[in-house]
Design a protein around this motif. Structure first.
Motif, PDB file in Angstrom:
ATOM      1  N   ALA A 129       0.839  -1.212   0.000  1.00  0.00           N
ATOM      2  CA  ALA A 129       0.000   0.000   0.000  1.00  0.00           C
ATOM      3  C   ALA A 129       0.869   1.256   0.000  1.00  0.00           C
ATOM      4  CB  ALA A 129      -0.941  -0.013   1.198  1.00  0.00           C
ATOM      5  N   CYS A 130       1.954   1.237   0.755  1.00  0.00           N
ATOM      6  CA  CYS A 130       2.887   2.377   0.774  1.00  0.00           C
ATOM      7  C   CYS A 130       3.486   2.595  -0.607  1.00  0.00           C
ATOM      8  CB  CYS A 130       4.013   2.138   1.777  1.00  0.00           C
ATOM      9  SG  CYS A 130       3.540   2.386   3.490  1.00  0.00           S
ATOM     10  N   ARG A 131       3.849   1.499  -1.261  1.00  0.00           N
ATOM     11  CA  ARG A 131       4.430   1.596  -2.599  1.00  0.00           C
ATOM     12  C   ARG A 131       3.414   2.196  -3.569  1.00  0.00           C
ATOM     13  NH1 ARG A 131       6.718  -3.661  -5.481  1.00  0.00           N
ATOM     14  NH2 ARG A 131       4.515  -4.122  -5.673  1.00  0.00           N
ATOM     15  N   GLU A 132       2.152   1.779  -3.453  1.00  0.00           N
ATOM     16  CA  GLU A 132       1.087   2.316  -4.303  1.00  0.00           C
ATOM     17  C   GLU A 132       0.951   3.828  -4.120  1.00  0.00           C
ATOM     18  OE1 GLU A 132      -1.712   0.443  -6.016  1.00  0.00           O
ATOM     19  OE2 GLU A 132      -0.288  -1.220  -6.065  1.00  0.00           O
ATOM     20  N   ARG A 133       1.161   4.279  -2.877  1.00  0.00           N
ATOM     21  CA  ARG A 133       1.041   5.714  -2.586  1.00  0.00           C
ATOM     22  C   ARG A 133       2.345   6.458  -2.857  1.00  0.00           C
ATOM     23  NH1 ARG A 133      -1.506   3.559   2.166  1.00  0.00           N
ATOM     24  NH2 ARG A 133       0.370   4.053   3.348  1.00  0.00           N
ATOM     25  N   GLY A 134       3.257   5.807  -3.538  1.00  0.00           N
ATOM     26  CA  GLY A 134       4.496   6.483  -3.901  1.00  0.00           C
ATOM     27  C   GLY A 134       5.607   6.331  -2.880  1.00  0.00           C
ATOM     28  N   GLN A 136       5.627   6.295   0.435  1.00  0.00           N
ATOM     29  CA  GLN A 136       5.487   7.286   1.505  1.00  0.00           C
ATOM     30  C   GLN A 136       6.514   7.053   2.618  1.00  0.00           C
ATOM     31  OE1 GLN A 136       1.632   7.057   3.242  1.00  0.00           O
ATOM     32  NE2 GLN A 136       1.831   8.964   4.344  1.00  0.00           N
ATOM     33  N   ALA A 139       5.946   6.430   6.979  1.00  0.00           N
ATOM     34  CA  ALA A 139       4.724   5.707   7.304  1.00  0.00           C
ATOM     35  C   ALA A 139       5.024   4.714   8.410  1.00  0.00           C
ATOM     36  CB  ALA A 139       4.216   4.966   6.067  1.00  0.00           C
TER      37      ALA A 139
END
Length: 144
Positions: A129-134, A136, A139
Motif C-alpha cells: 500500500a505504501c508503494r502504491e502511494r508512492g 510514503q 509511514a
C-alpha cells in the motif's frame, strides 16, 4: 523505515527461498497462526510446531530419525530468540542440519515494525500500500 521498495524486494527474496527449499527440509514454527500466515504467503510443505507434546528435543530426534533438515523460523521477540537457541542446540545434538539465516534476515528487515511470523502478511500488505502511494516515507506500521 528502510526504503519500501528495497524492503519488499528483500522480503520477496526470502519468501522465494522458503518456497524453493529442499524437499527434505522442514520449517520449524511456533504455532498455528504462523502456519496460516506462511500459507497465506504461498509457503507450503512440511511445517512442524515445535511446542507440541514431543518437546523441542523430541522434534529434533524425529527429524534426525527421518534424515530431514530444518529451517528455524521462530519469532524474533525475546521468547522466539530463546526458542531458536534451544532448537539450535537440540538439532546440533541430534546431528540435524539446520538453517536459521532466513529468520535472522527477516528479523533485520522487519524488527522495527513487527516481531512475529503471523504479522508478515499484514506487514507486506502495508508495504504494498505504501508503494502504491508512492513509497510514503515515515509511514508507520501498523497505521494509526
Amino acid at each position: 523505515m528502510r526504503d519500501v521498495e528495497e524492503t519488499l524486494e528483500d522480503l520477496e527474496d526470502l519468501l522465494q527461498d522458503l518456497q524453493e527449499r529442499q524437499e527434505n527440509s522442514v520449517i520449524l514454527i511456533e504455532g498455528k497462526k504462523d502456519r496460516a500466515a506462511l500459507g497465506a504467503l504461498g509457503i507450503e510443505g512440511e511445517m512442524v510446531q515445535v511446542q507440541d507434546a514431543r518437546g523441542i528435543f523430541g522434534v529434533a530426534e524425529d527429524l534426525s530419525g527421518c534424515g530431514k533438515e530444518a529451517i528455524i523460523l521462530t519469532d524474533w521477540d525475546r521468547k522466539g530468540g530463546q526458542l531458536a537457541e534451544l532448537l539450535r542446540n537440540a538439532l546440533k545434538a541430534n546431528g540435524v542440519k539446520y538453517d536459521d539465516t532466513i529468520r535472522a534476515r527477516l528479523s533485520m528487515l522487519a524488527k522495527k515494525e513487527i516481531k512475529d511470523i503471523e504479522s508478515l502478511p499484514s506487514f507486506i500488505s502495508f508495504l504494498l500500500a505504501c508503494r502504491e502511494r508512492g513509497g510514503q516515507q515515515g509511514a508507520r506500521f501498523p497505521p494509526p
